[in-house]
Write a protein that holds these residues in place. Structure first.
Motif, PDB file in Angstrom:
ATOM      1  N   ASP A 174      35.807  13.537  39.936  1.00  0.00           N
ATOM      2  CA  ASP A 174      34.425  13.831  39.308  1.00  0.00           C
ATOM      3  C   ASP A 174      34.077  13.890  37.958  1.00  0.00           C
ATOM      4  OD1 ASP A 174      33.721  13.884  42.019  1.00  0.00           O
ATOM      5  OD2 ASP A 174      33.679  16.394  41.944  1.00  0.00           O
ATOM      6  N   ARG A 202      38.857  17.395  40.691  1.00  0.00           N
ATOM      7  CA  ARG A 202      38.349  18.263  39.448  1.00  0.00           C
ATOM      8  C   ARG A 202      37.963  17.024  38.325  1.00  0.00           C
ATOM      9  NH1 ARG A 202      39.714  23.354  40.291  1.00  0.00           N
ATOM     10  NH2 ARG A 202      41.672  22.821  39.283  1.00  0.00           N
ATOM     11  N   ASP A 203      38.976  16.486  38.772  1.00  0.00           N
ATOM     12  CA  ASP A 203      39.745  15.123  37.058  1.00  0.00           C
ATOM     13  C   ASP A 203      38.622  14.370  38.281  1.00  0.00           C
ATOM     14  OD1 ASP A 203      40.965  17.052  35.888  1.00  0.00           O
ATOM     15  OD2 ASP A 203      43.009  15.902  36.710  1.00  0.00           O
ATOM     16  N   ASP A 243      42.349  20.408  44.919  1.00  0.00           N
ATOM     17  CA  ASP A 243      40.846  20.731  43.961  1.00  0.00           C
ATOM     18  C   ASP A 243      40.777  19.888  42.387  1.00  0.00           C
ATOM     19  OD1 ASP A 243      40.111  22.685  45.788  1.00  0.00           O
ATOM     20  OD2 ASP A 243      41.289  24.024  45.675  1.00  0.00           O
ATOM     21  N   GLN A 244      42.899  19.774  42.109  1.00  0.00           N
ATOM     22  CA  GLN A 244      42.581  19.847  40.170  1.00  0.00           C
ATOM     23  C   GLN A 244      42.052  18.153  40.434  1.00  0.00           C
ATOM     24  OE1 GLN A 244      43.044  20.930  38.067  1.00  0.00           O
ATOM     25  NE2 GLN A 244      42.931  19.128  36.835  1.00  0.00           N
TER      26      GLN A 244
END
Length: 122
Positions: free
Chosen positions: A110, A107-108, A103-104
């Motif tokens: 995107d 996010r990074d 997930d990290q």
């Protein structure tokens, strides 16, 4: 796995993206983007966007590095349609990428792509 036509392989292409492209840094990775030149001047159609990855030993041992590369390849493959034709993208994993969860990384990646693709300047 990325399709063959979407892979960066030559050292010159990596260098062009890193040295002459724009970059956006996040806690676990840095994304370099070099947009293609104007297609009207070349007189032809642009090739598809291509992506490459740099995952150094600072990220972790070989198992960790390969896991990070697989995750990044999968994420970029899902986002190829957002990239302008002919562009070169290099995703460089930072030392924190080995401990970062899926997930990290999402996010990074995107956030970095949004920053690079959202602006109109080069």
């Amino acid at each position: 796995m990325l399709p063959t036509e979407n892979r960066l392989r030559r050292r010159e292409d990596f260098s062009a993206a890193v040295r002459r492209g724009r970059r956006a840094g996040r806690p676990s990775l840095v994304v370099h983007l070099r947009r293609a030149e104007d297609p009207h001047g070349a007189g032809g159609e642009l090739p598809p966007a291509r992506a490459g990855f740099v995952v150094s030993k600072a990220v972790g041992n070989s198992v960790v590095r390969n896991r990070v590369k697989r995750r990044l390849r999968h994420l970029i493959r899902q986002r190829l349609d957002r990239l302008p034709p002919g562009s070169l993208v290099v995703v460089r994993a930072l030392s924190g990428a080995g401990e970062a969860g899926h997930d990290q990384l999402v996010r990074d990646l995107d956030a970095a792509l949004q920053r690079l693709l959202g602006g109109s300047r080069r």
